[in-house]
Design an enzyme around this catalytic site. Structure first.
Site, mmCIF file in Angstrom:
data_model
loop_
_atom_site.group_PDB
_atom_site.id
_atom_site.type_symbol
_atom_site.label_atom_id
_atom_site.label_comp_id
_atom_site.label_asym_id
_atom_site.label_seq_id
_atom_site.Cartn_x
_atom_site.Cartn_y
_atom_site.Cartn_z
ATOM 1 N N ASP A 45 38.674 40.705 36.951
ATOM 2 C CA ASP A 45 38.508 42.140 37.239
ATOM 3 C C ASP A 45 37.882 42.045 38.787
ATOM 4 O OD1 ASP A 45 39.277 42.800 34.897
ATOM 5 O OD2 ASP A 45 37.441 44.063 34.460
ATOM 6 N N SER A 58 30.146 37.873 43.291
ATOM 7 C CA SER A 58 30.592 36.523 43.219
ATOM 8 C C SER A 58 32.258 36.732 43.706
ATOM 9 C CB SER A 58 30.650 35.837 42.114
ATOM 10 O OG SER A 58 29.426 36.010 41.486
ATOM 11 N N HIS A 92 39.697 33.717 34.454
ATOM 12 C CA HIS A 92 40.770 33.200 33.554
ATOM 13 C C HIS A 92 41.902 32.317 34.228
ATOM 14 C CE1 HIS A 92 39.124 35.681 30.141
ATOM 15 N NE2 HIS A 92 38.569 36.300 31.201
#
Length: 298
Positions: A113, A256, A169
């Site tokens: 996301d 981040s 991921h």
């Protein structure tokens, strides 16, 4: 004020920024910049705050944070009362039903996301940080030979703000090499900071690895830490096969960034994302969402 593009509603939205006033003061005032250079960007500062957020006492920060930013915890695996610390909440796992992965094997999906920028046909010595500020891939990973593979390729920059899901991921099946760690500072990756600190990604703590994907070539993955991000956690096992959507790792507290570099003629990014990048806007996306396709004939 940070404006981004919501591709689902096809509208521009204003980002709710955690600690916005402090970030703007730090990066826009002489006193703030002095404090930044002497204290805030140092490892000790981030390590201490990270230590506190791993403690049970930090649980008291969770509820106010959830309320302030209107976070939906119904999609999290744990209930609010079950988090052992703020960091446990921050890098929370989601229920499998919370995110759907685009079923088409030729679809390029988002690794997590966040807010996305996409640059095609890149110049390795002139990568865009923000308008007017650039850096080179060689400086970023300190490996000229590896960097040269991505000449005229594609660069994706996914910025995760503190309110986002903070696990990342694999976008395809394949095998990932071990991660290389590069020591550095802990500047914020907020757009305000990116406009003030030259070559910020090259200054911050970061890790990089090569993912040998089954459908999109050799992908260079770079995770960049930021202010108060005490740890970049790699949860995958090097040299072991992974499936599309498997977790690669997660960040502890803080905003981040993850950068992906693709070789030339491997992918084609969706036009709306490319267009918004050219206009200077990030596009909000979710893990598993289609953001491009495999290049035809590849």
């Amino acid at each position: 004020m940070i404006k981004y593009y919501d591709r689902k509603t096809q509208t521009y939205q204003i980002e709710k920024v955690a600690g916005e006033k402090m970030i703007r003061w730090t990066y826009s005032s002489p006193v703030g910049m002095r404090l930044l250079e002497t204290v805030v960007k140092k490892r000790m500062c981030s390590s201490f705050y990270g230590w506190y957020l791993d403690r049970r006492i930090s649980r008291r920060k969770i509820h106010p944070f959830v309320c302030k930013f209107d976070l939906d915890l119904s999609i999290a695996e744990k209930n609010l009362k079950d988090f052992s610390s703020f960091n446990d909440f921050f890098y929370r796992k989601l229920k499998p039903s919370a995110r759907s992965i685009d079923p088409c094997q030729d679809s390029l999906i988002s690794l997590g996301d966040g807010k996305l920028l996409a640059y095609e046909d890149i110049n390795l010595d002139c990568l865009v940080q923000v308008k007017g500020l650039t850096y080179s891939l060689k400086e970023l990973i300190k490996d000229p030979e590896t960097a040269s593979k991505y000449k005229r390729g594609t660069c994706l920059i996914l910025r995760l703000c503190p309110t986002d899901y903070h696990r990342f991921h694999f976008i395809d099946s394949g095998i990932c090499e071990p991660s290389h760690r590069i020591k550095g500072s802990y500047y914020s990756v907020n757009p305000v900071a990116l406009q003030k600190v030259a070559k910020l990604f090259c200054e911050n703590k970061r890790e990089w690895s090569i993912f040998h994907s089954d459908h999109f070539g050799d992908i260079l993955t770079i995770e960049v830490g930021a202010t108060f991000v005490g740890s970049i956690i790699q949860s995958y096992t090097p040299h072991q096969p992974v499936a599309r959507g498997d977790e690669k790792g997660y960040f502890k507290f803080g905003g981040s960034t993850v950068l992906l570099f693709f070789e030339e003629n491997k992918i084609k990014i969706d036009p709306d994302i490319v267009e918004q990048t050219k206009l200077g806007y990030e596009t909000y996306i979710l893990f598993g969402e289609k953001i491009g396709v495999r290049h035809k004939g590849r």
